[in-house]
Design an enzyme around this catalytic site. Structure first.
Site, PDB file in Angstrom:
ATOM      1  CE  LYS A 160      -4.344   1.382   2.130  1.00  0.00           C
ATOM      2  NZ  LYS A 160      -5.094   1.650   0.911  1.00  0.00           N
TER       3      LYS A 160
ATOM      4  CD  GLU B 236      -6.751  -3.977  -5.744  1.00  0.00           C
ATOM      5  OE1 GLU B 236      -7.176  -4.103  -4.595  1.00  0.00           O
ATOM      6  OE2 GLU B 236      -5.575  -3.647  -6.006  1.00  0.00           O
TER       7      GLU B 236
HETATM    8  C1  PLP Z   1      -6.262  -0.739  -4.011  1.00  0.00           C
HETATM    9  C2  PLP Z   1      -7.106  -1.108  -2.852  1.00  0.00           C
HETATM   10  N1  PLP Z   1      -7.741  -2.288  -2.850  1.00  0.00           N
HETATM   11  C3  PLP Z   1      -8.525  -2.673  -1.827  1.00  0.00           C
HETATM   12  C4  PLP Z   1      -8.712  -1.856  -0.727  1.00  0.00           C
HETATM   13  C5  PLP Z   1      -9.571  -2.318   0.413  1.00  0.00           C
HETATM   14  O1  PLP Z   1      -8.765  -2.654   1.528  1.00  0.00           O
HETATM   15  P1  PLP Z   1      -9.268  -2.423   3.012  1.00  0.00           P
HETATM   16  O2  PLP Z   1     -10.494  -3.234   3.177  1.00  0.00           O
HETATM   17  O3  PLP Z   1      -8.137  -2.906   3.858  1.00  0.00           O
HETATM   18  O4  PLP Z   1      -9.527  -0.981   3.162  1.00  0.00           O
HETATM   19  C6  PLP Z   1      -8.072  -0.608  -0.677  1.00  0.00           C
HETATM   20  C7  PLP Z   1      -8.238   0.283   0.463  1.00  0.00           C
HETATM   21  O5  PLP Z   1      -7.488   0.247   1.383  1.00  0.00           O
HETATM   22  C8  PLP Z   1      -7.237  -0.230  -1.751  1.00  0.00           C
HETATM   23  O6  PLP Z   1      -6.618   0.945  -1.746  1.00  0.00           O
END
Ligand code: PLP
Length: 288
Positions: free
Chosen positions: A151, A184
């Site tokens: 991230k 995603e």
């Molecule tokens: C690219 C991406 N995919 C998926 C998610 C969903 O992850 P989370 O449920 O940990 O927020 C996020 C957000 O954090 C994201 O930035």
């Protein structure tokens, strides 16, 4: 009201929360971040978010300038100082001030910031009616290039897909990997329902290991619903019975149309509604 921002070990006024233009977080997107929810003054899944932040930092050889327990305390203090009861926290660590070259190892200490504020990712009515999406032509980062599980502060790949969505008058886009399988959405994980089973792409397809994704899988299994991690194609999305996204900011949101194909009867289906309800209860500790 002006916010109090945590910056490098203390709370400062929003107007004083400044980071240099020489910081490699700005110059190169070199850094990591987390987005975290606050529900009823409780910081939701804080330890899981802190763990993921440290893992992302480790992957890019960035030292987080605090221990995990100090960081947890700092997040709590920032939330309290801003009186956030239901809100959203953004926590980031930059590489720090460096030269105009790429070398990350000559940067000064990274800057650590925490913002505690509010967020409404999608309008409330979309949670009731469901949302339309498109398939992005922008391919999700190849896992061997910038791993989607990391991230990082560099979200241009996702932003390019988001621009495609907005150009098509929909709020969100589905991203596919270099092999054409669903990865995603731009900031959410993807789920579909078909013949009473839930399917979601495996992380190797190029998805972030979403914390909401993990909770929703657990909640579904508690209801004895089968959840299968499997590569999904665009066709799978077109013909599914239900479709929803999960994410910290989005929570659980139903998708009712993709690329002009209506999903089922065009309303969020029973599995989506059930999991949304269960997620609310899990997050808030009470029914809606
Ligand atoms: C690219 C991406 N995919 C998926 C998610 C969903 O992850 P989370 O449920 O940990 O927020 C996020 C957000 O954090 C994201 O930035």
């Amino acid at each position: 009201m002006a916010l109090k921002i945590w910056l490098d070990g203390k709370l400062v006024d929003e107007a004083d929360a400044k980071i240099s233009v020489f910081d490699h977080g700005l110059l190169y997107g070199d850094g990591v971040f987390e987005g975290i929810r606050v529900y009823n003054s409780r910081i939701f899944e804080l330890e899981a978010h802190i763990r993921r932040l440290y893992e992302s930092a480790k992957a890019i050889r960035l030292d987080v300038p605090m221990s995990k327990s100090e960081l947890i305390r700092a997040v709590e203090k920032t939330t309290e100082a801003n009186g956030v009861i239901n809100g959203y926290i953004r926590l980031g660590v930059t590489r720090g001030v460096g030269t105009l070259g790429l070398n990350p190892f000559i940067c000064e200490d990274g800057r650590l910031f925490i913002i505690a504020d509010n967020i409404q990712l999608y309008p409330e009515e979309l949670y009731e009616k469901g949302m339309k999406v498109i398939s992005a032509t922008t391919v999700r980062n190849h896992p061997l290039a910038v791993p989607p599980q990391l991230k990082s502060l560099n979200y241009l790949n996702n932003i390019l897909a988001k621009i495609e969505a907005l150009d098509n008058d929909v709020p969100e886009a589905i991203m596919y990997n270099h092999e054409g399988y669903v990865a995603e959405a731009t900031a959410d994980n993807v789920f579909i329902v078909r013949n009473s089973r839930i399917f979601t792409p495996p992380l190797e397809a190029g998805a972030l290991e979403g914390i909401t994704r993990g909770i929703v899988i657990k909640l579904a299994r508690e209801e004895n619903i089968e959840v299968v991690e499997k590569n999904l194609t665009r066709f799978d999305l077109y013909i599914c019975d239900e479709f929803f996204l999960t994410g910290t900011a989005a929570e659980v949101i139903g998708i009712v149309e993709i690329d002009g194909r209506v999903i089922s009867d065009g309303k969020p289906g029973p599995y989506t509604v059930l999991l949304r309800k269960k997620f609310f209860k899990y997050a808030h500790g009470k029914e809606k």
